[in-house]
Design a protein around this motif. Structure first.
Motif, PDB file in Angstrom:
ATOM      1  N   SER A   1     105.501 -31.039  71.514  1.00  0.00           N
ATOM      2  CA  SER A   1     106.427 -31.280  70.416  1.00  0.00           C
ATOM      3  C   SER A   1     105.793 -32.185  69.367  1.00  0.00           C
ATOM      4  O   SER A   1     104.986 -33.060  69.689  1.00  0.00           O
ATOM      5  CB  SER A   1     107.726 -31.903  70.924  1.00  0.00           C
ATOM      6  N   SER A   2     106.188 -31.982  68.135  1.00  0.00           N
ATOM      7  CA  SER A   2     105.651 -32.756  67.025  1.00  0.00           C
ATOM      8  C   SER A   2     106.772 -33.369  66.211  1.00  0.00           C
ATOM      9  O   SER A   2     107.936 -32.947  66.291  1.00  0.00           O
ATOM     10  CB  SER A   2     104.775 -31.883  66.128  1.00  0.00           C
ATOM     11  N   ALA A   3     106.421 -34.369  65.425  1.00  0.00           N
ATOM     12  CA  ALA A   3     107.363 -35.003  64.521  1.00  0.00           C
ATOM     13  C   ALA A   3     106.612 -35.491  63.294  1.00  0.00           C
ATOM     14  O   ALA A   3     105.449 -35.886  63.380  1.00  0.00           O
ATOM     15  CB  ALA A   3     108.086 -36.164  65.198  1.00  0.00           C
TER      16      ALA A   3
ATOM     17  N   ASN B   1     106.292 -40.475  76.049  1.00  0.00           N
ATOM     18  CA  ASN B   1     107.385 -40.347  75.091  1.00  0.00           C
ATOM     19  C   ASN B   1     107.092 -41.182  73.851  1.00  0.00           C
ATOM     20  O   ASN B   1     107.837 -42.105  73.507  1.00  0.00           O
ATOM     21  CB  ASN B   1     108.692 -40.774  75.745  1.00  0.00           C
TER      22      ASN B   1
ATOM     23  N   PHE C   1     104.893 -32.161  76.106  1.00  0.00           N
ATOM     24  CA  PHE C   1     105.997 -31.316  75.686  1.00  0.00           C
ATOM     25  C   PHE C   1     105.620 -30.339  74.578  1.00  0.00           C
ATOM     26  O   PHE C   1     106.399 -29.434  74.263  1.00  0.00           O
ATOM     27  CB  PHE C   1     107.168 -32.183  75.221  1.00  0.00           C
TER      28      PHE C   1
ATOM     29  N   TRP D   1     102.211 -36.083  68.064  1.00  0.00           N
ATOM     30  CA  TRP D   1     102.214 -34.888  68.890  1.00  0.00           C
ATOM     31  C   TRP D   1     102.301 -35.313  70.346  1.00  0.00           C
ATOM     32  O   TRP D   1     101.433 -36.009  70.851  1.00  0.00           O
ATOM     33  CB  TRP D   1     100.945 -34.067  68.661  1.00  0.00           C
ATOM     34  N   ARG D   2     103.367 -34.895  71.002  1.00  0.00           N
ATOM     35  CA  ARG D   2     103.534 -35.139  72.432  1.00  0.00           C
ATOM     36  C   ARG D   2     102.917 -33.989  73.204  1.00  0.00           C
ATOM     37  O   ARG D   2     103.451 -32.882  73.209  1.00  0.00           O
ATOM     38  CB  ARG D   2     105.006 -35.316  72.781  1.00  0.00           C
TER      39      ARG D   2
END
Length: 124
Positions: free
Chosen positions: A57-59, A103, A55, A51-52
Motif C-alpha cells: 500500500s502507498s500514501a 505500519n 501490504f 510504501w508499506r
C-alpha cells in the motif's frame, strides 16, 4: 544495515516532470517500509510518500497528492517518486528512507535508514 541511494534529482522547469529513484541494498529483507521525504531551505523535513511493503500500500502527502505518484520495483528494491507537474515550491533536497516498522506513516521517527539525498531545483 540498509543502504539507500537516491538518483534523478537536478534542475527542472516549472511545469515539467522528474522521476526520482531510491535503490535499497544491504539487509533489504529487514525493510518493511520505504518513503520519500523532502527538506527545503529553512523548512522542516516533510514526508511526501510512503510504501508499506508488507501490504503493498502507498500514501501521498496532502500537499502533493494531486501531482506526485510513488511506485516500487520489488525485484530491484527500488522506490520511485514521479513529480508531474513540478512547481517552484517543490524545490528541495529529497531523501529516501527505510524502516523495519511495518505500519509506517509519513513521520521521520518511523524510519531508521536514510539516503544521502538528491537535490531538486525548479526554475519558473
Amino acid at each position: 544495515q540498509v543502504q539507500l541511494v537516491e538518483a534523478g534529482g537536478g534542475s527542472v522547469q516549472a511545469g515539467g516532470s522528474l522521476r526520482l529513484s531510491c535503490a535499497a541494498s544491504g539487509n533489504t529483507a529487514s525493510v518493511n517500509c520505504m518513503a520519500w521525504f523532502r527538506q527545503a531551505p529553512g523548512k522542516a523535513r516533510e514526508g511526501v510518500a510512503r510504501w508499506r511493503l508488507r501490504f503493498g500500500s502507498s500514501a501521498i502527502a496532502d500537499s502533493v497528492r494531486d501531482r506526485f505518484t510513488v511506485s516500487r520495483d520489488n525485484a530491484s528494491n527500488t522506490l520511485y517518486l514521479q513529480l508531474n507537474p513540478v512547481k517552484p515550491e517543490d524545490a528541495a533536497t529529497y531523501y529516501c528512507a527505510a524502516s523495519t516498522y511495518v505500519n509506517c506513516g509519513l513521520g521521520e521517527n518511523d524510519y531508521d535508514y536514510w539516503g544521502q539525498g538528491t537535490q531538486v531545483t525548479v526554475s519558473s
